[in-house]
Motif scaffolding. Structure first.
Motif, PDB file in Angstrom:
ATOM      1  N   VAL A  78       0.873  -1.179   0.000  1.00  0.00           N
ATOM      2  CA  VAL A  78       0.000   0.000   0.000  1.00  0.00           C
ATOM      3  C   VAL A  78       0.905   1.223   0.000  1.00  0.00           C
ATOM      4  O   VAL A  78       1.905   1.275   0.700  1.00  0.00           O
ATOM      5  CB  VAL A  78      -0.924   0.018   1.242  1.00  0.00           C
ATOM      6  CG1 VAL A  78      -1.654   1.339   1.379  1.00  0.00           C
ATOM      7  CG2 VAL A  78      -1.916  -1.135   1.160  1.00  0.00           C
ATOM      8  N   ARG A  79       0.561   2.214  -0.803  1.00  0.00           N
ATOM      9  CA  ARG A  79       1.339   3.450  -0.872  1.00  0.00           C
ATOM     10  C   ARG A  79       0.482   4.597  -0.367  1.00  0.00           C
ATOM     11  O   ARG A  79      -0.625   4.818  -0.852  1.00  0.00           O
ATOM     12  CB  ARG A  79       1.785   3.703  -2.294  1.00  0.00           C
ATOM     13  CG  ARG A  79       2.554   5.001  -2.414  1.00  0.00           C
ATOM     14  CD  ARG A  79       3.439   4.998  -3.569  1.00  0.00           C
ATOM     15  NE  ARG A  79       4.675   4.329  -3.181  1.00  0.00           N
ATOM     16  CZ  ARG A  79       5.747   4.280  -3.946  1.00  0.00           C
ATOM     17  NH1 ARG A  79       5.723   4.836  -5.120  1.00  0.00           N
ATOM     18  NH2 ARG A  79       6.826   3.684  -3.545  1.00  0.00           N
ATOM     19  N   LEU A  80       1.003   5.305   0.643  1.00  0.00           N
ATOM     20  CA  LEU A  80       0.338   6.483   1.191  1.00  0.00           C
ATOM     21  C   LEU A  80       1.051   7.711   0.633  1.00  0.00           C
ATOM     22  O   LEU A  80       2.212   7.959   0.956  1.00  0.00           O
ATOM     23  CB  LEU A  80       0.408   6.468   2.717  1.00  0.00           C
ATOM     24  CG  LEU A  80      -0.149   5.222   3.412  1.00  0.00           C
ATOM     25  CD1 LEU A  80       0.175   5.242   4.893  1.00  0.00           C
ATOM     26  CD2 LEU A  80      -1.630   5.096   3.189  1.00  0.00           C
ATOM     27  N   LEU A  81       0.372   8.472  -0.221  1.00  0.00           N
ATOM     28  CA  LEU A  81       0.973   9.653  -0.849  1.00  0.00           C
ATOM     29  C   LEU A  81       0.523  10.908  -0.113  1.00  0.00           C
ATOM     30  O   LEU A  81      -0.672  11.184  -0.033  1.00  0.00           O
ATOM     31  CB  LEU A  81       0.551   9.759  -2.315  1.00  0.00           C
ATOM     32  CG  LEU A  81       0.989   8.634  -3.240  1.00  0.00           C
ATOM     33  CD1 LEU A  81       0.377   8.827  -4.622  1.00  0.00           C
ATOM     34  CD2 LEU A  81       2.495   8.573  -3.339  1.00  0.00           C
ATOM     35  N   THR A  82       1.479  11.664   0.395  1.00  0.00           N
ATOM     36  CA  THR A  82       1.154  12.911   1.094  1.00  0.00           C
ATOM     37  C   THR A  82       1.461  14.126   0.235  1.00  0.00           C
ATOM     38  O   THR A  82       1.393  15.245   0.707  1.00  0.00           O
ATOM     39  CB  THR A  82       1.940  13.010   2.415  1.00  0.00           C
ATOM     40  OG1 THR A  82       3.340  12.950   2.130  1.00  0.00           O
ATOM     41  CG2 THR A  82       1.549  11.897   3.371  1.00  0.00           C
ATOM     42  N   HIS A  83       1.799  13.903  -1.018  1.00  0.00           N
ATOM     43  CA  HIS A  83       2.161  15.015  -1.898  1.00  0.00           C
ATOM     44  C   HIS A  83       1.739  14.736  -3.336  1.00  0.00           C
ATOM     45  O   HIS A  83       1.493  13.584  -3.699  1.00  0.00           O
ATOM     46  CB  HIS A  83       3.675  15.236  -1.862  1.00  0.00           C
ATOM     47  CG  HIS A  83       4.414  14.118  -2.536  1.00  0.00           C
ATOM     48  ND1 HIS A  83       4.557  12.884  -1.953  1.00  0.00           N
ATOM     49  CD2 HIS A  83       4.993  14.040  -3.750  1.00  0.00           C
ATOM     50  CE1 HIS A  83       5.219  12.093  -2.788  1.00  0.00           C
ATOM     51  NE2 HIS A  83       5.491  12.770  -3.886  1.00  0.00           N
TER      52      HIS A  83
END
Length: 185
Positions: A78-83
């Motif tokens: 899972v990839r959490l993108l904050t940008h």
């Protein structure tokens, strides 16, 4: 790379090495170690999550933009993108060159007891409600109401996770505590 940036790089490298070494021993130890590292780096957690895979990834490096509720499960890859820096690249294609990159940062919130399936991507600004089921490979953006089932790219709400739970409980013949059954009837 600044001194602070180098220190974070070394810190994260050490944690990655330690997590891999702890894999040899006990998964429980590895998981606790990883959660403590996430908290140290600024990730906000209501309580201990149920599980966050060591193979998940926070892309953007600003862990303080991520909130994880109690009992959350985040599967592998899972990839959490904050940008989102895509406007900077697209601007260059249009002949717009700036010294300061064009883009945005966004918070991510995953509500209590939600499940995020393997390979999902959580986009900046995503707000996942309580008890949600995010299917494998889903791209999540925007606000997801409590108890939603979301699948696809882009993610679409296709149902209610409580319905999924009860159908599965009936099919599998699970013995559930009678007070739990009474509270929903």
């Amino acid at each position: 790379m600044t001194t602070t940036g180098l220190a974070r790089f070394i810190d994260r490298g050490f944690v990655a090495l330690a997590v891999n070494l702890l894999t040899i021993f006990r998964i429980k130890w590895r998981h606790r170690f990883l959660l403590r590292a996430y908290r140290r780096w600024g990730m906000r957690m209501k309580e201990w999550p149920n599980y966050i895979s060591a193979r998940s990834d926070v892309d953007g490096g600003n862990y303080s933009l991520i909130y994880v509720g109690e009992g959350v499960t985040i599967s592998s890859y899972v990839r959490l993108l904050t940008h989102d820096w895509s406007p900077h690249t697209i601007g260059k294609a249009m002949g717009i060159f700036t010294e300061k990159p064009l883009g945005k940062f966004g918070q991510i919130s995953i509500g209590d007891f939600s499940f995020v399936g393997t390979g999902s991507v959580i986009m900046p600004g995503a707000n996942i409600g309580k008890g949600c089921l995010i299917g494998a490979g889903t791209v999540v953006r925007g606000t997801i109401p409590d108890f939603s089932v979301v699948i696809g790219s882009p993610g679409q709400i296709i149902g209610d996770s409580r319905d999924v739970f009860w159908r599965m409980a009936a099919r599998e013949g699970w013995e559930l505590p009678s007070e739990a059954v009474r509270s929903v009837l």
